[in-house]
Design a protein around this motif. Structure first.
Motif, PDB file in Angstrom:
ATOM      1  N   ALA A 365      15.541 -18.892  17.037  1.00  0.00           N
ATOM      2  CA  ALA A 365      15.489 -17.953  16.457  1.00  0.00           C
ATOM      3  C   ALA A 365      15.917 -17.908  14.880  1.00  0.00           C
ATOM      4  O   ALA A 365      15.404 -17.314  13.919  1.00  0.00           O
ATOM      5  CB  ALA A 365      16.220 -16.413  17.017  1.00  0.00           C
ATOM      6  N   LYS A 366      16.886 -18.955  14.514  1.00  0.00           N
ATOM      7  CA  LYS A 366      17.171 -19.231  13.187  1.00  0.00           C
ATOM      8  C   LYS A 366      16.341 -20.211  12.673  1.00  0.00           C
ATOM      9  O   LYS A 366      16.548 -20.544  11.595  1.00  0.00           O
ATOM     10  CB  LYS A 366      18.816 -19.907  13.580  1.00  0.00           C
ATOM     11  N   SER A 367      15.397 -20.817  13.380  1.00  0.00           N
ATOM     12  CA  SER A 367      14.596 -21.824  12.808  1.00  0.00           C
ATOM     13  C   SER A 367      13.147 -21.315  12.653  1.00  0.00           C
ATOM     14  O   SER A 367      12.019 -22.155  12.663  1.00  0.00           O
ATOM     15  CB  SER A 367      14.505 -23.148  13.678  1.00  0.00           C
ATOM     16  N   SER A 368      12.876 -20.350  12.887  1.00  0.00           N
ATOM     17  CA  SER A 368      11.300 -19.609  13.109  1.00  0.00           C
ATOM     18  C   SER A 368      11.291 -18.768  11.923  1.00  0.00           C
ATOM     19  O   SER A 368      11.879 -17.841  11.757  1.00  0.00           O
ATOM     20  CB  SER A 368      11.039 -19.151  14.350  1.00  0.00           C
ATOM     21  N   PRO A 369       9.894 -18.986  11.391  1.00  0.00           N
ATOM     22  CA  PRO A 369       9.629 -17.878  10.299  1.00  0.00           C
ATOM     23  C   PRO A 369       9.091 -16.593  10.907  1.00  0.00           C
ATOM     24  O   PRO A 369       8.864 -15.744  10.252  1.00  0.00           O
ATOM     25  CB  PRO A 369       8.612 -18.832   9.697  1.00  0.00           C
ATOM     26  N   TYR A 370       8.980 -16.565  12.306  1.00  0.00           N
ATOM     27  CA  TYR A 370       8.361 -15.289  12.955  1.00  0.00           C
ATOM     28  C   TYR A 370       9.426 -14.196  13.418  1.00  0.00           C
ATOM     29  O   TYR A 370       9.264 -13.310  13.817  1.00  0.00           O
ATOM     30  CB  TYR A 370       7.353 -15.897  13.851  1.00  0.00           C
ATOM     31  N   THR A 371      10.971 -14.742  13.366  1.00  0.00           N
ATOM     32  CA  THR A 371      11.918 -14.159  13.901  1.00  0.00           C
ATOM     33  C   THR A 371      11.970 -12.691  13.125  1.00  0.00           C
ATOM     34  O   THR A 371      12.258 -11.622  14.056  1.00  0.00           O
ATOM     35  CB  THR A 371      13.191 -14.610  13.467  1.00  0.00           C
ATOM     36  N   ARG A 372      11.835 -12.598  12.028  1.00  0.00           N
ATOM     37  CA  ARG A 372      11.787 -11.439  11.346  1.00  0.00           C
ATOM     38  C   ARG A 372      11.071 -10.232  11.846  1.00  0.00           C
ATOM     39  O   ARG A 372      11.120  -8.969  11.832  1.00  0.00           O
ATOM     40  CB  ARG A 372      11.537 -11.234   9.803  1.00  0.00           C
ATOM     41  N   ALA A 373       9.831 -10.484  12.631  1.00  0.00           N
ATOM     42  CA  ALA A 373       8.813  -9.690  13.308  1.00  0.00           C
ATOM     43  C   ALA A 373       8.932  -9.684  14.927  1.00  0.00           C
ATOM     44  O   ALA A 373       8.134  -9.123  15.821  1.00  0.00           O
ATOM     45  CB  ALA A 373       7.339 -10.027  12.948  1.00  0.00           C
ATOM     46  N   GLN A 374      10.176 -10.219  15.371  1.00  0.00           N
ATOM     47  CA  GLN A 374      10.270 -10.158  16.664  1.00  0.00           C
ATOM     48  C   GLN A 374      11.332  -9.056  17.317  1.00  0.00           C
ATOM     49  O   GLN A 374      12.468  -8.915  16.426  1.00  0.00           O
ATOM     50  CB  GLN A 374      10.681 -11.686  17.318  1.00  0.00           C
ATOM     51  N   GLY A 375      11.250  -8.593  18.231  1.00  0.00           N
ATOM     52  CA  GLY A 375      12.225  -7.721  18.935  1.00  0.00           C
ATOM     53  C   GLY A 375      11.974  -6.379  18.880  1.00  0.00           C
ATOM     54  O   GLY A 375      12.508  -5.387  19.665  1.00  0.00           O
ATOM     55  N   TRP A 376      11.358  -6.151  17.638  1.00  0.00           N
ATOM     56  CA  TRP A 376      11.166  -4.655  17.348  1.00  0.00           C
ATOM     57  C   TRP A 376      10.397  -3.715  18.349  1.00  0.00           C
ATOM     58  O   TRP A 376      10.668  -2.706  18.723  1.00  0.00           O
ATOM     59  CB  TRP A 376      10.515  -4.333  16.009  1.00  0.00           C
ATOM     60  N   ASP A 377       9.297  -4.336  18.869  1.00  0.00           N
ATOM     61  CA  ASP A 377       8.610  -3.641  19.986  1.00  0.00           C
ATOM     62  C   ASP A 377       9.288  -3.613  21.221  1.00  0.00           C
ATOM     63  O   ASP A 377       9.269  -2.429  21.991  1.00  0.00           O
ATOM     64  CB  ASP A 377       7.459  -4.396  20.180  1.00  0.00           C
ATOM     65  N   GLU A 378      10.285  -4.337  21.505  1.00  0.00           N
ATOM     66  CA  GLU A 378      11.147  -4.031  22.814  1.00  0.00           C
ATOM     67  C   GLU A 378      12.119  -2.970  22.423  1.00  0.00           C
ATOM     68  O   GLU A 378      12.371  -2.116  23.228  1.00  0.00           O
ATOM     69  CB  GLU A 378      12.055  -5.463  23.101  1.00  0.00           C
ATOM     70  N   LEU A 379      12.522  -2.973  21.210  1.00  0.00           N
ATOM     71  CA  LEU A 379      13.642  -1.955  20.770  1.00  0.00           C
ATOM     72  C   LEU A 379      12.828  -0.407  21.023  1.00  0.00           C
ATOM     73  O   LEU A 379      13.483   0.531  21.314  1.00  0.00           O
ATOM     74  CB  LEU A 379      14.223  -2.045  19.477  1.00  0.00           C
ATOM     75  N   GLY A 380      11.808  -0.465  20.405  1.00  0.00           N
ATOM     76  CA  GLY A 380      10.824   0.637  20.509  1.00  0.00           C
ATOM     77  C   GLY A 380      10.511   1.094  21.992  1.00  0.00           C
ATOM     78  O   GLY A 380      10.791   2.405  22.208  1.00  0.00           O
ATOM     79  N   ARG A 381      10.167   0.056  22.890  1.00  0.00           N
ATOM     80  CA  ARG A 381      10.162   0.525  24.200  1.00  0.00           C
ATOM     81  C   ARG A 381      11.439   1.242  24.737  1.00  0.00           C
ATOM     82  O   ARG A 381      11.343   2.139  25.709  1.00  0.00           O
ATOM     83  CB  ARG A 381       9.895  -0.588  24.886  1.00  0.00           C
ATOM     84  N   GLN A 382      12.598   0.631  24.478  1.00  0.00           N
ATOM     85  CA  GLN A 382      13.785   1.238  25.007  1.00  0.00           C
ATOM     86  C   GLN A 382      14.172   2.471  24.427  1.00  0.00           C
ATOM     87  O   GLN A 382      15.037   3.208  24.888  1.00  0.00           O
ATOM     88  CB  GLN A 382      14.957   0.134  24.590  1.00  0.00           C
ATOM     89  N   LEU A 383      13.638   2.676  23.096  1.00  0.00           N
ATOM     90  CA  LEU A 383      13.987   4.247  22.340  1.00  0.00           C
ATOM     91  C   LEU A 383      13.395   5.072  22.792  1.00  0.00           C
ATOM     92  O   LEU A 383      13.590   6.302  22.817  1.00  0.00           O
ATOM     93  CB  LEU A 383      13.934   3.782  20.922  1.00  0.00           C
ATOM     94  N   GLN A 384      11.863   4.828  23.568  1.00  0.00           N
ATOM     95  CA  GLN A 384      11.235   5.758  23.884  1.00  0.00           C
ATOM     96  C   GLN A 384      11.683   6.945  24.749  1.00  0.00           C
ATOM     97  O   GLN A 384      11.596   8.063  24.674  1.00  0.00           O
ATOM     98  CB  GLN A 384       9.882   5.352  24.511  1.00  0.00           C
ATOM     99  N   PRO A 385      12.439   6.489  26.021  1.00  0.00           N
ATOM    100  CA  PRO A 385      12.922   7.568  26.754  1.00  0.00           C
ATOM    101  C   PRO A 385      14.005   8.298  26.117  1.00  0.00           C
ATOM    102  O   PRO A 385      14.022   9.396  26.513  1.00  0.00           O
ATOM    103  CB  PRO A 385      13.490   6.728  27.929  1.00  0.00           C
ATOM    104  N   LEU A 386      14.837   7.736  25.110  1.00  0.00           N
ATOM    105  CA  LEU A 386      15.651   8.646  24.698  1.00  0.00           C
ATOM    106  C   LEU A 386      15.146   9.595  23.693  1.00  0.00           C
ATOM    107  O   LEU A 386      15.715  10.607  23.561  1.00  0.00           O
ATOM    108  CB  LEU A 386      16.572   7.574  23.511  1.00  0.00           C
ATOM    109  N   LEU A 387      14.331   9.366  22.986  1.00  0.00           N
ATOM    110  CA  LEU A 387      13.338  10.290  22.281  1.00  0.00           C
ATOM    111  C   LEU A 387      12.810  11.372  23.192  1.00  0.00           C
ATOM    112  O   LEU A 387      12.810  12.558  22.784  1.00  0.00           O
ATOM    113  CB  LEU A 387      12.309   9.634  21.360  1.00  0.00           C
ATOM    114  N   ALA A 388      12.126  10.832  24.359  1.00  0.00           N
ATOM    115  CA  ALA A 388      11.729  11.757  25.041  1.00  0.00           C
ATOM    116  C   ALA A 388      12.886  12.865  25.641  1.00  0.00           C
ATOM    117  O   ALA A 388      12.533  14.046  25.963  1.00  0.00           O
ATOM    118  CB  ALA A 388      11.056  10.911  26.292  1.00  0.00           C
TER     119      ALA A 388
END
Length: 492
Positions: A365-388
């Protein structure tokens, strides 16, 4: 047939139109295949542009409206998934290569045109940008089309060609204000080499047409106290950072790498031999529409800092000049090697996560230029039931990154959302465009990357921790999001 022969110049081969089209399609297919394998969602700017596209306007906090309109069209055609958001932006670079083919064909011949198009298609700069949605996509396309339209206008002096130049210039300005550098270069080129044309109506009608196209965005800025112009001035004139020769050296090292090892070296040779290069009218014209932009961004690097992509459109005409220089010296084999090296470099970047896995990197994760775009979809999936579970709440964040990502990831739920902004500062898009004050008496669902202290308590009846969401980025790194329920918002 992949190659054809230039009959006028003997046995000199170059890619056919069919080969160029096939190369463009294969590169586009490669990008479409790579993106789902990278484990990424949208970058923060891409997610923010997507939210802009949900409410089309003549302007936004940090950019003119072109990128929002492009994404709106792209998602209508291809859906709101990650590839749907990116699709039309990805097409801009092959179209820019086609424009470069037309420029080189007009200036040189079919051989230079074909190799120039292939060079532009495979440049590391455009190959990297081709994975994402950025204002550079439209800007590069309109910069290339603008140069082609300008050459047509110079050759024929037809009013229709000058109006075409005005149309492209105006659309470029609506994409990114950097297009003003192109229009300035055009005026100076006319002033220095074609002054008689300035005594005709064509150039002035082109300028007027471009201004009229930009006028709605200028009016939007007036109505909103000039947020885009202030932001542009802030990042170009007021931003303070280290700067100096170190920053300038880093910027030019990035430009060399973005050209590719051989093309970058040849370009520096062209600069070193600028006196001779400048004598050739065609090379001079190409560099005229590249060097000023590089000069401006270099000054910015000296003053504070500059991103490698800030001069992206300059690569298009410069690539044609490099290819023409190589072919004039019958270095077609070196040209082919340069293209192969660029493709290898692109492949290394496209498949960097696989490279890290192959070498068993301990903390990829510290050596990848793609890290800044990773993990947000998983956080969104976890946030969905709380919002619901709290359907009447307003989603609130204390920075634009969280709002941009979560509005995209929660797009199916379409939550009410606003930026936390007790000071009323219009310092980003969401602070400018959202207002929490009309939601007095409502509960708020606060998301934050940090545990909130007592700064919210004066404005709500109470606060309750609901969860800490975690998305793993690698075995040692997670992206965390804290979720709090703030009850009964009292107003600021």
């Amino acid at each position: 047939m992949i190659f054809t022969v230039d009959r006028k110049n003997g046995e000199k081969t170059f890619p056919t139109a069919g080969a160029l089209l096939l190369a463009a399609l294969l590169l586009l297919a490669w990008r479409l295949a790579v993106i789902p394998q990278l484990g990424i969602t949208l970058y923060v700017d891409e997610a923010q542009y997507w939210t802009w596209a949900q409410a089309l306007d003549w302007g936004y906090f940090s950019k003119p409206p072109g990128i929002a309109a492009l994404i709106a069209a792209s998602t209508v055609l291809f859906g709101d998934g990650i590839l749907g958001v990116k699709a039309l932006a990805m097409l801009c670079y092959p179209l820019a290569a086609a424009a470069c083919w037309a420029i080189a064909r007009r200036l040189y011949d079919a051989r230079v045109a074909a190799w120039s198009a292939l060079a532009v298609l495979t440049l590391p700069m455009f190959s990297w940008l081709g994975l994402f949605v950025s204002t550079d996509a439209l800007l590069t396309l309109f910069w290339s089309l603008g140069l082609w339209a300008y050459l047509r206008a110079l050759d024929r002096n037809a009013l229709a060609d000058w109006l075409l130049l005005g149309l492209v210039g105006g659309l470029g300005l609506l994409s990114k204000y950097t297009m003003a550098a192109f229009l300035g270069a055009t005026f100076l080129h006319l002033l220095c080499f074609h002054r008689a044309r300035l005594k005709t109506a064509g150039p002035w009608l082109a300028a007027l047409f471009a201004f009229l196209l930009l006028a709605p965005n200028l009016w939007w800025n007036v109505a909103h106290d000039f947020p885009t112009l202030k932001h542009t001035a802030d990042i170009t004139l007021k931003r303070q950072a280290a700067g100096g020769l170190k920053s300038l050296g880093e910027f030019w090292a990035a430009q060399w790498l973005s050209f590719g090892p051989i093309f970058g070296t040849v370009f520096f040779i062209l600069l070193a031999q600028l006196k001779n290069t400048w004598r050739d009218e065609r090379s001079r014209l190409l560099l005229w529409f590249a060097l000023p932009l590089w000069a401006v961004v270099s000054l910015q690097a000296m003053k504070s800092t500059a991103n490698a992509n800030w001069a992206a459109p300059a690569f298009a005409p410069a690539a044609i000049a490099v290819v023409a220089w190589l072919l004039a010296r019958e270095r077609q084999r070196l040209l082919a090697i340069a293209l192969a090296l660029n493709l290898a470099l692109v492949g290394l970047v496209y498949h960097w996560p696989l490279v890290l896995a192959t070498v068993n990197a301990k903390n990829p994760a510290k050596s990848s230029p793609y890290t800044r775009a990773q993990g947000w979809d998983e956080l969104g999936r976890q946030l969905q039931p709380l919002l619901a579970a709290h359907p009447q709440t307003v989603l609130v964040a204390d920075n634009r990154t969280l709002l941009a990502h979560m509005l995209y990831e929660l797009r199916a739920q379409k939550p009410l959302a606003a930026s936390w902004n007790p000071k009323g500062e219009a310092s980003d898009h969401y602070k400018l465009s959202t207002d929490l004050r009309p939601y007095r008496g409502r509960d708020l669902l606060l998301i934050s990357e940090n545990e909130p202290g007592e700064q919210f308590l004066p404005y709500v009846a109470g606060q309750q921790k609901l969860a800490t969401l975690r998305a793993p980025l690698d075995a040692h790194t997670t992206r965390d999001l804290h979720v709090w329920l703030l009850s009964d918002f009292k107003g600021y």
